[in-house]
Structures are given as C-alpha cells and as structure tokens.
Scaffold this active site. Structure first.
Site, PDB file in Angstrom:
ATOM      1  N   HIS A  57       4.344  33.532  38.997  1.00 38.61           N
ATOM      2  CA  HIS A  57       5.234  33.897  37.886  1.00 38.61           C
ATOM      3  C   HIS A  57       5.160  35.406  37.671  1.00 38.61           C
ATOM      4  O   HIS A  57       4.047  35.942  37.498  1.00 38.61           O
ATOM      5  CB  HIS A  57       4.790  33.138  36.630  1.00 38.61           C
ATOM      6  N   HIS A  62      12.542  29.366  48.663  1.00 35.90           N
ATOM      7  CA  HIS A  62      11.216  29.602  49.257  1.00 35.90           C
ATOM      8  C   HIS A  62      10.453  28.300  49.458  1.00 35.90           C
ATOM      9  O   HIS A  62       9.234  28.231  49.262  1.00 35.90           O
ATOM     10  CB  HIS A  62      10.378  30.563  48.390  1.00 35.90           C
ATOM     11  N   ASN A 117       8.935  40.338  48.494  1.00 39.68           N
ATOM     12  CA  ASN A 117       9.548  39.906  49.744  1.00 39.68           C
ATOM     13  C   ASN A 117       9.170  40.886  50.842  1.00 39.68           C
ATOM     14  O   ASN A 117       8.583  41.938  50.570  1.00 39.68           O
ATOM     15  CB  ASN A 117      11.079  39.874  49.610  1.00 39.68           C
TER      16      ASN A 117
HETATM   17 FE1  HDD Z   1      12.294  34.396  43.280  1.00 30.43          FE
HETATM   18  C1  HDD Z   1      10.355  31.782  44.167  1.00 30.43           C
HETATM   19  C2  HDD Z   1      10.596  36.426  45.505  1.00 30.43           C
HETATM   20  C3  HDD Z   1      14.413  37.014  42.543  1.00 30.43           C
HETATM   21  C4  HDD Z   1      13.781  32.514  40.927  1.00 30.43           C
HETATM   22  N1  HDD Z   1      10.796  34.153  44.601  1.00 30.43           N
HETATM   23  C5  HDD Z   1      10.115  32.986  44.812  1.00 30.43           C
HETATM   24  C6  HDD Z   1       9.100  33.196  45.796  1.00 30.43           C
HETATM   25  C7  HDD Z   1       9.177  34.497  46.186  1.00 30.43           C
HETATM   26  C8  HDD Z   1      10.234  35.097  45.418  1.00 30.43           C
HETATM   27  C9  HDD Z   1       8.319  35.188  47.211  1.00 30.43           C
HETATM   28  C10 HDD Z   1       8.156  32.134  46.327  1.00 30.43           C
HETATM   29  C11 HDD Z   1       6.912  32.047  45.481  1.00 30.43           C
HETATM   30  C12 HDD Z   1       5.982  31.022  46.054  1.00 30.43           C
HETATM   31  O1  HDD Z   1       5.524  31.238  47.187  1.00 30.43           O
HETATM   32  O2  HDD Z   1       5.730  30.046  45.352  1.00 30.43           O
HETATM   33  N2  HDD Z   1      12.522  36.308  43.952  1.00 30.43           N
HETATM   34  C13 HDD Z   1      11.655  36.980  44.788  1.00 30.43           C
HETATM   35  C14 HDD Z   1      12.008  38.375  44.806  1.00 30.43           C
HETATM   36  C15 HDD Z   1      13.076  38.540  43.979  1.00 30.43           C
HETATM   37  C16 HDD Z   1      13.387  37.228  43.435  1.00 30.43           C
HETATM   38  C17 HDD Z   1      11.279  39.440  45.604  1.00 30.43           C
HETATM   39  C18 HDD Z   1      13.836  39.782  43.623  1.00 30.43           C
HETATM   40  C19 HDD Z   1      13.344  40.960  43.661  1.00 30.43           C
HETATM   41  N3  HDD Z   1      13.837  34.685  42.000  1.00 30.43           N
HETATM   42  C20 HDD Z   1      14.571  35.837  41.840  1.00 30.43           C
HETATM   43  C21 HDD Z   1      15.524  35.653  40.783  1.00 30.43           C
HETATM   44  C22 HDD Z   1      15.334  34.375  40.303  1.00 30.43           C
HETATM   45  C23 HDD Z   1      14.274  33.795  41.092  1.00 30.43           C
HETATM   46  C24 HDD Z   1      16.503  36.703  40.311  1.00 30.43           C
HETATM   47  C25 HDD Z   1      16.030  33.632  39.204  1.00 30.43           C
HETATM   48  C26 HDD Z   1      16.806  34.123  38.324  1.00 30.43           C
HETATM   49  N4  HDD Z   1      12.131  32.461  42.684  1.00 30.43           N
HETATM   50  C27 HDD Z   1      12.807  31.916  41.656  1.00 30.43           C
HETATM   51  C28 HDD Z   1      12.366  30.508  41.349  1.00 30.43           C
HETATM   52  C29 HDD Z   1      11.234  30.276  42.375  1.00 30.43           C
HETATM   53  C30 HDD Z   1      11.236  31.575  43.156  1.00 30.43           C
HETATM   54  C31 HDD Z   1      13.455  29.527  41.305  1.00 30.43           C
HETATM   55  C32 HDD Z   1      11.312  29.028  43.234  1.00 30.43           C
HETATM   56  C33 HDD Z   1       9.947  28.428  43.215  1.00 30.43           C
HETATM   57  C34 HDD Z   1       9.222  29.181  42.224  1.00 30.43           C
HETATM   58  O3  HDD Z   1      10.003  30.179  41.723  1.00 30.43           O
HETATM   59  O4  HDD Z   1       8.089  28.982  41.870  1.00 30.43           O
HETATM   60  O5  HDD Z   1      11.911  30.408  40.042  1.00 30.43           O
END
Ligand code: HDD
Length: 750
Positions: free
Chosen positions: A390, A126, A198
C-alpha cells in the site's frame, strides 16, 4: 572480495538442475531416499532454514512464539484441522465397500470443503508475480534529507520484494511484453514502508481516475477474454491512440525494456515524486530508483516468444534458482533530489506529472542503500500471494506529494485488499505483519486473529488508563508535512500536463540504432495484430509526433502510408542513461551451455570448473542424460535443451545425429569434416547466433558452425585451442550482455 556465488554455485547447480539430491541440513545424504511407504510414525525432519516463514508478531508487536517451522507434513500423525488423529484419508466412509457414501463423514466434508476454498481472487492487476525475502542496508547518505530510521548508516531492515507483470492472469507466462512491478516492503523499526514501483520510470496516465480505463483497454477483450498478458490487440491501441498521455510509457514497453532478461537485471522506479523530511523539518522532493548490480538487460523478442512456450516460468525460476545458488541479486536504492519549491518543477519538468522523467544527466541518482535478496519463499501462497502493499504505508521522514496519480493509489491499495484478502485484518497475515510494535484500536472483523485485552478501544478513555497515548514527532509519530493548500475546486489538469510527446521523443533519441530497430519491430508486431485499420492509422499519427523515421518504418511494416505529425517536434537532449547498450557489467549468474559428448568429458570438466570460478552457471548438454564420461552430471539433453535458456553456448565437439534426431536419418554419418551434425545442435547454435549471443568452441566445433551456416569470422563466434581459452573471450563479450554488432540493422538507423 569473493563473490557469494562462487562458494555455493557448484553445490546448487547440481541441486537445481537435478545433478544430485539437495542436502537438508542435519540430515545426512549418504543414504539413498527410500521410495517405500513408511510404516512407522517417525520424528519429523528438521525444517530447512528457508522453510521458516516470516517472523510472527502479535498485533501488539510481541513475538508470538508460534514456531513458523510448524510447516505442513511436519508432525508424525495426520490430523484434521481440529487436531484429531486420522486412521485413513483415502477412502470415504461408506455403507459397505460398494455402498453409498455416508453424510456423516466429517473428514470427507472437511477435506473437500477446504479444498473448494483454496483459491482467493487474483490481484486485479499485477496478478502474476514472484517474491523473495532480503535485507536492506542504509548507507546513511540520505540522512541529511530524511529522518527515516531505516535509511540511516548501516541500519539493516528485513524486506520482502514482489516482482510482477501487470496485465496477465496469475498463470500467464513470464516473458510477455509488459511493464514489470517492483514492490518492496521494508519492515522498519518505525513501521512498514512500502515502495511500490515499476521497472519503468513513467506511467500511462496522469490522474488515477483513468486507471480503470487503461487497464480495461490493456487487458483481454471482454467478449472472448483474449489475448492473455499482452497489449497486441485493438482495445489497447485504440485507447493509447486516443489518450496520448500514455505515449512515453508505450514506447518504453515497445523498446527492449518491455522484455527484461531477468527480474535480477531490471531497474526499478518509484515513479512519483515523494517528499522527504529531515530531522530539522526541512523538506526535499525526490524520485526513487533501484539500480541492479548486474546491469539492465533484456531478451530479444523471438527469445521472449519462444520462452513463453518453452519455459513460461522463466523469470520466476531464474529468481528462485539464483537465490538458491547463493547468487543473491542486489540493487542500490538511489534518489534524484530536487528543491521543494512552491512550483514543484525542475528544469521545466513538472515533478507532479508521472508521465515525465527527470533525465539522470540533469539530476544524478545518488545511492542511499543496498538491497540484497537472500531467501526464497517457503510457501508461495502465504508469502507472495498474500503480501499486501500500500502506497500509504509510510514512515516518518517520507511523505507523499499532490501527484493526482498517487492520490488515487492511496485509496486503491487498501480498498483492493478487502476483496482479495477477505476483510480488513490482512495486516495480521504473517507476511504483512509489521516488525514494529502495533498498538492500534482497530477491532473485530473477518479473520480477526488477535485476542485483544482491555475494554476501551477508543480515545479518550479513562477505563484503560487513557492508553494508548499519541506520539508527536519527537516520539516518532508520523506528522504530515504542513503544506499550504489552496485553489478552486475543479476537474482540470495543469497546462504542463498537455505535453505528451517531447519525452517519448527524448527516449527515442536516446536509444542506439539497434534498440530503435527493436522498437520499430515491436510497434509493427503489436499494431499488425490489430483488426481495425482505423486504429493502426491513428496510432501512426501518434508515432509521427515522436519521430518521422519511426513512423515511416512502422508504416512500411504495416503496409500503410506514413502520415505527417500534428505537433511540432521537440528537440530534447538525449539521455544516454536511458539506453541499455554501451556499458559493461559483471557476468555473474549467467547460464553457459556446454555441448559435449562422452569423449569430451576431461576437457569439459576443466571448462565447467572455469565457468563456476567465474561466478556463472554451467549446464552440460549431451546426447543423453546421466553422467558424461561417467564423471560429469548432464543437465540438459538434445531433447530438453533450447537455446533461449542460455546466455552463451560453447561446443566441445561436433555431435553426430542421435537415433531420435528429427530429419537426420539419411544424413551422412561417420567422421570427416562434412559428417552430419545433430540437427538439434544446429538449431541451438543458429538460434543463439540469431539472438546475438556469444557462441564458441574448440576441437571439431567449427564443423557445427559451418553446417549451421554461421561464418566463423562473424562477430562473437569464438574458436580457440581449448574450453578455458574460449571462455575467457566469452566473458569479455558477456560483459556487454550481447554481441550487439551481430544485429544486421545496427547501422541502418543512424
Ligand atoms: Fe498499482 C498493484 C505499481 C498505479 C491500483 N501496482 C500494483 C503492484 C505494483 C503496482 C508493482 C503490485 C503489488 C504487489 O506485488 O502486490 N501501480 C503501480 C505503479 C503505479 C500504479 C508504479 C503508478 C505509478 N495502481 C496504480 C493506480 C491504481 C493502482 C493509479 C488505482 C487507481 N495497483 C492498484 C491495485 C493493486 C495494484 C488495484 C492490485 C493489487 C494490489 O493493488 O494490491 O490496488
């Protein structure tokens, strides 16, 4: 009720599209801005209202009083970061004008050192996004199922929303085929609540432990870092061909949902099942949905591809311009409600499996509040880049479930900020600060900006009078729902997680023929981009488990035999809510291109006003810039206009080729019905026609359609007596977003 866009759109069309200077409140616009360097120090300009950053609060929750309008370039004199006034920032300190630069130049050192460190790591997923501020108002409809204060009737809560693509880098294009993030930070009176969803109700994986796998597969190839921001490559299709629990998410992305028309026109989904708790302690399971007031609309694939080159910032610009124009995007927050039974199933659907939906026909989405985005960011880095979401940012009344995907997220989102925002104190960054009082015992660390008082940041203590005290549920404390937990310690999934195809099939069966045709084309495009034949063949076997026609059509496009499926086909009841076609929506904020020449100014003036009155944005396209007929600002010329920017095109008259019109030098000039039309206008019209957009005209416009090879009797080709008459018909077509009948394949797959 008058729509907000009506009152402001005209002023902003000029400001946004270059028709006139934007007005800074308090600063009269009558004086043309001087381009000369100012020689005297002067009072700073008052900040624009939207230049003020988020309210700032100290870590103890008190307003800091730090004026957030203390924006860059705000003071009279340039200083160093230490406040030292500077006489010169253009020349390094040297031993003579041609001599060596001196090591003692502390200003040079500070300026370049800071520049060297301006970037922070982009988000691991993202990375590309756009954000905006707004307000959420609760309807009170959820008060029987949750005690969350911000959902109570008429409670208004400030919010910040960040939309994003998943796969691409920070600088990648907006209109790629991908899932979109929809993350909302609610600054509630009880602390921050983040709903990180999402534009897709399901996910690729059922267990967070697979997240690194799916992302490694979807992102670029590690050896050459291509392709950027898309799944049309071997590693992605290799993974989803072997890991079939991603089948539903994949077909969702291959449908038109994968290329939204605008962030303003997409749904949002919390994906997981959450547990709500009411004031009596009773629990309910829910899924969160965002429903856009403008409806759910998509680009067509060729538009998306062209936009990636013509305007890679298309979605970001669209959001910013709409808010600037006062066309505030709105979404209703809704919940699907399920009884909190020990099985956590509903109508045979496992509520803890994030690769499954509950069709809205089985559990209707009940509206519980309204989100309005009404303020753009003043500084992209400070707000959109530094915002940290978070899933563990929860408030009383909202709890998590045992969905294993959610469990891993509860770990990951905090963890990632340590690298991205360089330490554990990111909640103190202005955009992340709660609006509720903070009274923690977290201390020190990188980028600590609070000056904590007291000597006893530990519990129990006597030295600080035993403060702070803990809060039970009655005092607004967050008390986890005391759910029963038991079981063997295993690395296993429940049997219900083994169904990977029935809901992908449900989705396929819910699409209209034209949506199916687009989906077939998308699979064919992406798989054709793979180098490895075995990967294509394996994925065709997955498609056969969704639907034999889908498999056959994609196989034909790839020039491969269609295999038989390995699983019995499910027979689910289609869910019409999954289709984007067949309903009508307001046309607010749509972009109407008006092709005109100087002679058309009077008629175009009336039309332009009618477009504005309809809550849409008119952009005049003329052979050259300046003022049409000396009265109307021209926003696009035949050189800068491209059809993909417009939702409908209206033609006032047939423009003859201009002197720089390519390929038209020998064309027949002069009047008459077969006089040559500027080829750039023909391109605009043929593209708009191909993309099933309403096109209309009056006067000599029929000449344009004829020369573009467009039958004037074709669906959505409107010829009328004058502009407003044509616009009225255009509006009716825009309610369905596109002229769906125009797609040649619409009838083929029934
Ligand atoms: Fe995630 C970012 C949505 C599963 C790990 N995720 C991130 C963002 C969105 C989502 C919208 C951007 C947030 C922003 O604008 O800063 N992610 C989802 C959805 C999931 C999902 C809807 C499943 C239903 N994500 C998911 C899993 C993991 C992550 C299973 C890790 C095990 N996601 C992350 C992250 C991020 C992230 C690596 C990257 C930047 C952040 O978090 O702040 O931790």
């Amino acid at each position: 009720m008058e729509h907000p866009i009506k009152s402001t759109v005209e002023k902003v069309v000029d400001a946004v599209t270059g028709g006139g200077p934007a007005e800074i409140p308090g600063v009269p616009n009558s004086e043309p801005p001087s381009l000369e360097e100012p020689t005297e120090p002067r009072e700073p300009l008052p900040p624009k209202p939207d230049q003020s950053g988020p309210d700032t609060f100290s870590p103890t929750g008190q307003p800091t009083g730090v004026p957030q309008d203390k924006v860059a370039q705000g003071g009279a004199y340039l200083t160093t970061a230490q406040g030292l006034r500077l006489p010169d920032t253009d020349h390094s300190l040297k031993a003579g004008p041609r001599g060596p630069v001196l090591l003692q130049d502390h200003h040079l050192r500070e300026k370049v050192m800071h520049f060297d460190h301006e970037r922070i790591p982009e988000r691991v997923v993202h990375a590309r996004g756009a954000g905006a501020h707004g307000v959420f108002r609760g309807y009170g409809a959820a008060s029987n199922v949750t005690k969350a204060a911000f959902l109570a009737k008429d409670v208004e809560t400030p919010v910040f929303v960040r939309f994003s693509t998943v796969i691409g880098s920070r600088g990648s294009a907006d209109t790629v085929r991908d899932t979109r993030g929809f993350a909302t930070k609610f600054y509630t009176s009880e602390g921050v609540f983040d709903l990180i969803g999402n534009n897709c109700p399901i996910f690729f994986i059922q267990d967070a432990i697979k997240f690194p796998d799916v992302i490694h597969a979807a992102k670029w190839h590690p050896d050459r870092e291509i392709p950027q921001a898309q799944t049309a490559h071997d590693t992605f299709w290799d993974f989803v061909g072997l890991h079939t629990e991603g089948t539903f998410h994949t077909i969702w992305n291959m449908s038109d949902r994968g290329i939204p028309r605008s962030y303003r026109m997409m749904e949002g989904f919390g994906v997981h099942t959450f547990r709500l708790v009411n004031a009596e302690g009773a629990t309910t399971l829910v899924k969160f949905h965002w429903k856009p007031k403008l409806g759910v609309h998509s680009l067509v694939w060729e538009e998306a591809q062209l936009l990636n080159g013509v305007d890679p910032d298309f979605h970001r610009r669209d959001l910013f311009d709409a808010i600037e124009a006062g066309a505030y995007p709105e979404w209703e927050l809704g919940i699907q409600v399920f009884p909190d039974t020990p099985e956590q199933m509903f109508e045979g659907i496992d509520l803890l499996d994030s690769t499954k939906i509950v069709p809205e026909e089985l559990a209707p989405v009940q509206p519980i509040g309204l989100l309005t985005l009404n303020r753009n960011t003043s500084n992209f880095f400070a707000e959109t880049e530094q915002v940290a979401f978070h899933v563990g940012h929860l408030v009383p009344g909202i709890d998590v479930t045992d969905d294993p995907l959610l469990a891993g997220r509860l770990f990951s989102y905090l963890d990632t900020q340590i690298t991205r925002l360089a330490g554990p104190n990111f909640p103190q960054i202005p955009i992340n600060r709660p609006h509720a009082p903070v009274n923690d015992m977290l201390r020190d660390g990188f980028h600590q900006t609070a000056v904590h008082r007291g000597v006893a940041p530990y519990r129990p203590n006597s030295l600080d009078g035993g403060c702070p005290f803990t809060a039970g549920a009655a005092e607004g404390g967050y008390v986890e729902v005391p759910t029963q937990v038991s079981g063997r310690k295993v690395r296993e999934a429940p049997a219900s997680y083994a169904d990977h195809f029935s809901q992908a099939r449900l989705f396929w069966l819910s699409l209209t023929p034209v949506e199916r045709e687009h989906t077939i084309a998308a699979y064919t495009f992406e798989l054709a981009k793979c180098y490895e034949q075995a990967i294509k063949e394996r994925y065709l076997r997955v498609l056969a488990n969704i639907d034999p026609i889908l498999c056959e059509q994609v196989a034909e496009g790839l020039g491969l035999p269609a295999p038989a499926g390995s699983e019995p086909l499910a027979d689910p009841r289609p869910s019409p809510a999954l289709s984007q076609v067949g309903r009508t929506w307001p046309a607010d904020g749509r972009i109407i291109g008006i092709i005109a020449g100087d002679d058309d100014a009077a008629a175009v003036g009336d039309l332009r006003q009618a477009v504005l009155d309809g809550g849409m944005v008119p952009l005049i396209i003329a052979p050259t810039g300046g003022m049409l007929g000396g009265t109307l600002p021209v926003q696009r010329t035949f050189v800068t206009a491209r059809s993909v920017e417009f939702d409908a095109l209206l033609v006032a008259s047939a423009p003859a080729p201009g002197k720089d019109a390519y390929g038209a030098r020998d064309a027949k000039a002069g009047g008459g019905s077969d006089a040559a039309v500027d080829p750039r206008v023909l391109l605009l019209i043929t593209e708009a026609y191909r993309h099933a957009k309403p096109i209309g005209g009056w006067g000599t416009a029929s000449q344009v359609f004829t020369q573009a090879g467009i039958p004037t009797q074709a669906p959505g080709v409107l010829l009328g007596d004058d502009g407003p008459a044509v616009l009225r018909e255009t509006l009716q077509l825009l309610a369905a977003h596109r002229v769906w009948d125009r797609f040649p394949a619409a009838a083929a797959l029934t």
